[in-house]
Design an enzyme around this catalytic site. Structure first.
Site, PDB file in Angstrom:
ATOM      1  N   ARG A   1       2.767  13.548   0.110  1.00  0.00           N
ATOM      2  CA  ARG A   1       2.478  14.095   1.446  1.00  0.00           C
ATOM      3  C   ARG A   1       3.304  13.341   2.487  1.00  0.00           C
ATOM      4  NH1 ARG A   1      -3.925  13.362   1.257  1.00  0.00           N
ATOM      5  NH2 ARG A   1      -3.171  11.313   0.592  1.00  0.00           N
TER       6      ARG A   1
ATOM      7  N   HIS B   1     -10.136   5.345   5.768  1.00  0.00           N
ATOM      8  CA  HIS B   1      -9.872   6.716   5.272  1.00  0.00           C
ATOM      9  C   HIS B   1      -9.080   7.446   6.368  1.00  0.00           C
ATOM     10  CE1 HIS B   1     -10.363  10.212   2.862  1.00  0.00           C
ATOM     11  NE2 HIS B   1     -11.589  10.574   3.170  1.00  0.00           N
TER      12      HIS B   1
ATOM     13  N   HIS C   1      -3.262   2.695  -1.411  1.00  0.00           N
ATOM     14  CA  HIS C   1      -4.138   3.817  -1.751  1.00  0.00           C
ATOM     15  C   HIS C   1      -5.056   3.419  -2.896  1.00  0.00           C
ATOM     16  CE1 HIS C   1      -5.434   7.935  -2.647  1.00  0.00           C
ATOM     17  NE2 HIS C   1      -5.113   8.164  -1.375  1.00  0.00           N
TER      18      HIS C   1
ATOM     19  N   SER D   1     -14.508  11.474   2.047  1.00  0.00           N
ATOM     20  CA  SER D   1     -14.965  12.691   2.740  1.00  0.00           C
ATOM     21  C   SER D   1     -15.422  13.761   1.753  1.00  0.00           C
ATOM     22  CB  SER D   1     -13.889  13.236   3.678  1.00  0.00           C
ATOM     23  OG  SER D   1     -12.635  13.323   3.042  1.00  0.00           O
TER      24      SER D   1
ATOM     25  N   ASP E   1      -0.957   8.929   5.835  1.00  0.00           N
ATOM     26  CA  ASP E   1      -1.089   8.602   7.256  1.00  0.00           C
ATOM     27  C   ASP E   1       0.108   7.858   7.842  1.00  0.00           C
ATOM     28  OD1 ASP E   1      -3.611   9.749   7.341  1.00  0.00           O
ATOM     29  OD2 ASP E   1      -4.570   7.905   6.671  1.00  0.00           O
TER      30      ASP E   1
HETATM   31  N1  CMX Z   1      -2.508  -3.903   3.988  1.00  0.00           N
HETATM   32  C1  CMX Z   1      -3.147  -5.086   3.723  1.00  0.00           C
HETATM   33  N2  CMX Z   1      -3.970  -5.265   2.699  1.00  0.00           N
HETATM   34  C2  CMX Z   1      -4.119  -4.230   1.853  1.00  0.00           C
HETATM   35  C3  CMX Z   1      -3.449  -3.004   2.026  1.00  0.00           C
HETATM   36  C4  CMX Z   1      -2.627  -2.865   3.165  1.00  0.00           C
HETATM   37  N3  CMX Z   1      -2.018  -1.734   3.465  1.00  0.00           N
HETATM   38  N4  CMX Z   1      -3.809  -2.162   1.019  1.00  0.00           N
HETATM   39  C5  CMX Z   1      -4.654  -2.859   0.232  1.00  0.00           C
HETATM   40  N5  CMX Z   1      -4.849  -4.095   0.750  1.00  0.00           N
HETATM   41  C6  CMX Z   1      -5.764  -5.132   0.254  1.00  0.00           C
HETATM   42  C7  CMX Z   1      -7.189  -4.614   0.314  1.00  0.00           C
HETATM   43  O1  CMX Z   1      -7.729  -4.755   1.628  1.00  0.00           O
HETATM   44  C8  CMX Z   1      -7.881  -5.472  -0.707  1.00  0.00           C
HETATM   45  O2  CMX Z   1      -8.103  -6.744  -0.123  1.00  0.00           O
HETATM   46  P1  CMX Z   1      -9.490  -7.520  -0.374  1.00  0.00           P
HETATM   47  O3  CMX Z   1      -9.611  -7.636  -1.856  1.00  0.00           O
HETATM   48  O4  CMX Z   1      -9.293  -8.834   0.325  1.00  0.00           O
HETATM   49  O5  CMX Z   1     -10.560  -6.690   0.230  1.00  0.00           O
HETATM   50  C9  CMX Z   1      -6.797  -5.636  -1.767  1.00  0.00           C
HETATM   51  O6  CMX Z   1      -5.542  -5.376  -1.102  1.00  0.00           O
HETATM   52  C10 CMX Z   1      -6.932  -4.716  -2.950  1.00  0.00           C
HETATM   53  O7  CMX Z   1      -6.963  -3.399  -2.474  1.00  0.00           O
HETATM   54  P2  CMX Z   1      -6.451  -2.184  -3.384  1.00  0.00           P
HETATM   55  O8  CMX Z   1      -7.231  -2.219  -4.653  1.00  0.00           O
HETATM   56  O9  CMX Z   1      -4.961  -2.210  -3.478  1.00  0.00           O
HETATM   57  O10 CMX Z   1      -6.825  -0.936  -2.494  1.00  0.00           O
HETATM   58  P3  CMX Z   1      -8.260  -0.312  -2.269  1.00  0.00           P
HETATM   59  O11 CMX Z   1      -8.433   0.771  -3.253  1.00  0.00           O
HETATM   60  O12 CMX Z   1      -9.328  -1.347  -2.167  1.00  0.00           O
HETATM   61  O13 CMX Z   1      -8.111   0.282  -0.808  1.00  0.00           O
HETATM   62  C11 CMX Z   1      -7.062   1.455   0.958  1.00  0.00           C
HETATM   63  C12 CMX Z   1      -7.284   1.395  -0.548  1.00  0.00           C
HETATM   64  C13 CMX Z   1      -6.363   2.762   1.326  1.00  0.00           C
HETATM   65  C14 CMX Z   1      -8.425   1.418   1.674  1.00  0.00           C
HETATM   66  C15 CMX Z   1      -6.207   0.241   1.374  1.00  0.00           C
HETATM   67  O14 CMX Z   1      -4.943   0.318   0.734  1.00  0.00           O
HETATM   68  C16 CMX Z   1      -6.029   0.117   2.851  1.00  0.00           C
HETATM   69  O15 CMX Z   1      -6.911  -0.429   3.524  1.00  0.00           O
HETATM   70  N6  CMX Z   1      -4.869   0.627   3.425  1.00  0.00           N
HETATM   71  C17 CMX Z   1      -4.645   0.630   4.827  1.00  0.00           C
HETATM   72  C18 CMX Z   1      -5.512   1.697   5.489  1.00  0.00           C
HETATM   73  C19 CMX Z   1      -5.016   3.098   5.146  1.00  0.00           C
HETATM   74  O16 CMX Z   1      -3.838   3.387   5.244  1.00  0.00           O
HETATM   75  N7  CMX Z   1      -5.960   4.011   4.801  1.00  0.00           N
HETATM   76  C20 CMX Z   1      -5.634   5.428   4.591  1.00  0.00           C
HETATM   77  C21 CMX Z   1      -5.749   5.872   3.175  1.00  0.00           C
HETATM   78  C22 CMX Z   1      -5.412   7.331   3.056  1.00  0.00           C
HETATM   79  C23 CMX Z   1      -6.653   8.186   3.044  1.00  0.00           C
HETATM   80  O17 CMX Z   1      -7.258   8.389   4.071  1.00  0.00           O
HETATM   81  O18 CMX Z   1      -6.998   8.702   1.965  1.00  0.00           O
END
Ligand code: CMX
Length: 426
Positions: free
Chosen positions: A318, A263, A309, A233, A364
């Site tokens: 948070r 996000h 994250h 964002s 979240d």
């Molecule tokens: N559940 C399952 N799989 C997860 C996971 C979770 N909570 N967190 C990471 N992973 C997976 C990713 O999907 C990724 O898989 P692929 O390689 O198959 O695509 C892998 O682990 C590596 O990811 P990462 O390097 O640890 O994390 P990223 O930086 O790519 O992504 C985030 C970060 C937040 C998008 C991810 O942890 C996620 O999808 N979490 C759940 C959704 C969430 O809570 N989002 C809110 C974030 C807060 C905000 O808004 O800032």
């Protein structure tokens, strides 16, 4: 002139001069390198952006202008806005002045209600909210003054005016979106005596016994305000803003990014996941049941929302703040108890999945349960709350960027073939 604007007019020139001198002396020094994996990996870890309002060290979490979040969770969002912009917390007189400035700008143009009313009844609350911000673009002081030939060193001043106008109106707009979208009845007029957060709760029209919901709202609107410059964002908004699009354009654009499930939308998904477990197991599940459910979620190819994250490698401070609030105000609530149990269970599950870099809860993971407790049960609305808060950070970043005279953002992209050549792969 308001006290905040006066203060900024004093501090910005020195900050700009400091940056100019710093660049003159060190501008050619290297601060980051980029691997091919980073280029294809969303630029994780690539240092190449500037954001002075806040930073997020992976092992500490949010620090606003040098102050760790845990030390300012009791501050009101208006105080956080002052801090984001100036680097200091306001004194009582300064806070009152900012609150009065916001109050004076809170009246929403009538056409905004008509636009929201005209949208399909099943529109997502975020689409309604962002449309309302965008439709007010014609009010932009920046756009008007720019068209009249405003000097560059006044860009921040006009952006400040837009920021106050927008921020002041967001609680009323957000509250109306809630009431309209979820059939809660007529719009509630603003309370002339209430602060920004209390007025929002008042206009939502939900019960607020002992002002406990207002306390949560102040915390909520504090915690989501800013998270450095590279999140979707903030980065989207700052890119749009760098083209000198005004804040109505850049804020609504950035918040459209917040509406993505990876996000800000994760907060709506997250409570859904918690309630799903409760429905499946007939009440607050045990640790073992939650462990199984988390594995099933992962095996079905879904993410466990609220966990992980892109930057953090610890429990998000948070989340800690929300957990502390829940323990104080609703320790017997089964939904909150489930959130606690998820926290005690899910990180150990995620730690076993090698690819997941951060197994800990993010912002979240807990917020939805607290809102649910106070009767705000429509989770598709939760990202609007996030947006109202995040507007503080996006606005502050935009004002600072204009004051420092940062140029249009334009990183370089290359096609696959060019990268192959660059790394000697063909
Ligand atoms: N559940 C399952 N799989 C997860 C996971 C979770 N909570 N967190 C990471 N992973 C997976 C990713 O999907 C990724 O898989 P692929 O390689 O198959 O695509 C892998 O682990 C590596 O990811 P990462 O390097 O640890 O994390 P990223 O930086 O790519 O992504 C985030 C970060 C937040 C998008 C991810 O942890 C996620 O999808 N979490 C759940 C959704 C969430 O809570 N989002 C809110 C974030 C807060 C905000 O808004 O800032």
């Amino acid at each position: 002139m308001s006290l905040l604007k006066e203060k900024l007019a004093q501090i910005f020139p020195a900050q700009k001069a400091e940056i100019a001198a710093f660049l003159k002396e060190h501008g050619d020094k290297q601060v980051s390198t980029v691997t091919l994996a980073q280029a294809y990996g969303g630029m994780r870890g690539v240092k190449g952006l500037v954001c002075d309002t806040s930073e997020v060290p992976p092992d500490k979490g949010l620090i606003i202008r040098g102050i760790e979040l845990k030390d300012i969770t009791d501050k009101w969002p208006e105080e956080i806005l002052w801090l984001l912009l100036t680097g200091e917390l306001p004194n009582a007189e300064e806070l009152a002045d900012l609150q009065a400035e916001l109050k004076a700008s809170q009246e929403v143009p009538e056409y905004v209600w008509n636009v929201i009313d005209a949208m399909p009844a099943d529109s997502h609350p975020m689409a309604m909210f962002n449309t309302a911000i965008l439709v007010m673009q014609k009010e932009s002081v920046f756009a008007k003054k720019y068209a009249e030939g405003m000097k560059k060193d006044m860009y921040w001043d006009a952006t400040y005016d837009d920021a106050i106008q927008i921020i002041a109106k967001l609680p009323a707009i957000g509250a109306y979106v809630y009431r309209k979208r979820f059939g809660k009845g007529a719009r509630i007029e603003s309370d002339a005596t209430a602060d920004w957060s209390k007025n929002y709760v008042h206009m939502l029209g939900l019960p607020d016994e002992n002002e406990s919901f207002t306390k949560l709202m102040r915390l909520y609107l504090n915690l989501h305000s800013d998270h450095e410059g590279g999140n979707v964002s903030a980065y989207s908004a700052s890119t749009i803003s760098s083209a000198l699009s005004d804040l109505y354009y850049s804020l609504s654009g950035g918040l459209n990014g917040l509406a993505g499930p990876l996000h800000g939308l994760a907060n709506q998904e997250c409570l859904g996941w918690v309630l799903e477990t409760m429905e499946k197991f007939g009440g607050a599940p045990t640790h073992d049941e939650l462990r199984d459910y988390a594995w099933k979620t992962l095996e079905s190819g879904k993410v466990v929302p609220g966990y992980g994250h892109a930057v953090l490698r610890i429990t998000d401070p948070r989340f800690d703040a929300f957990l502390a609030f829940g323990k104080e105000h609703m320790s017997e609530d089964p939904v909150f108890q489930t959130v606690q149990r998820v926290f005690e269970t899910v990180p150990d599950v995620l730690k076993q999945v090698q690819k997941i870099k951060d197994p800990w809860p993010n912002v979240d993971a807990g917020s939805g349960a607290l809102l649910y407790h106070y009767g705000l049960k429509e989770f598709s609305y939760y990202t609007v709350l996030f947006s109202i808060s995040r507007a503080l950070g996006i606005a502050a970043q935009s004002i600072v960027a204009r004051a420092m005279g940062y140029p249009i953002t334009r990183p370089k992209s290359l096609p696959l073939g060019a990268y192959k050549k660059l790394v000697g792969a063909e």
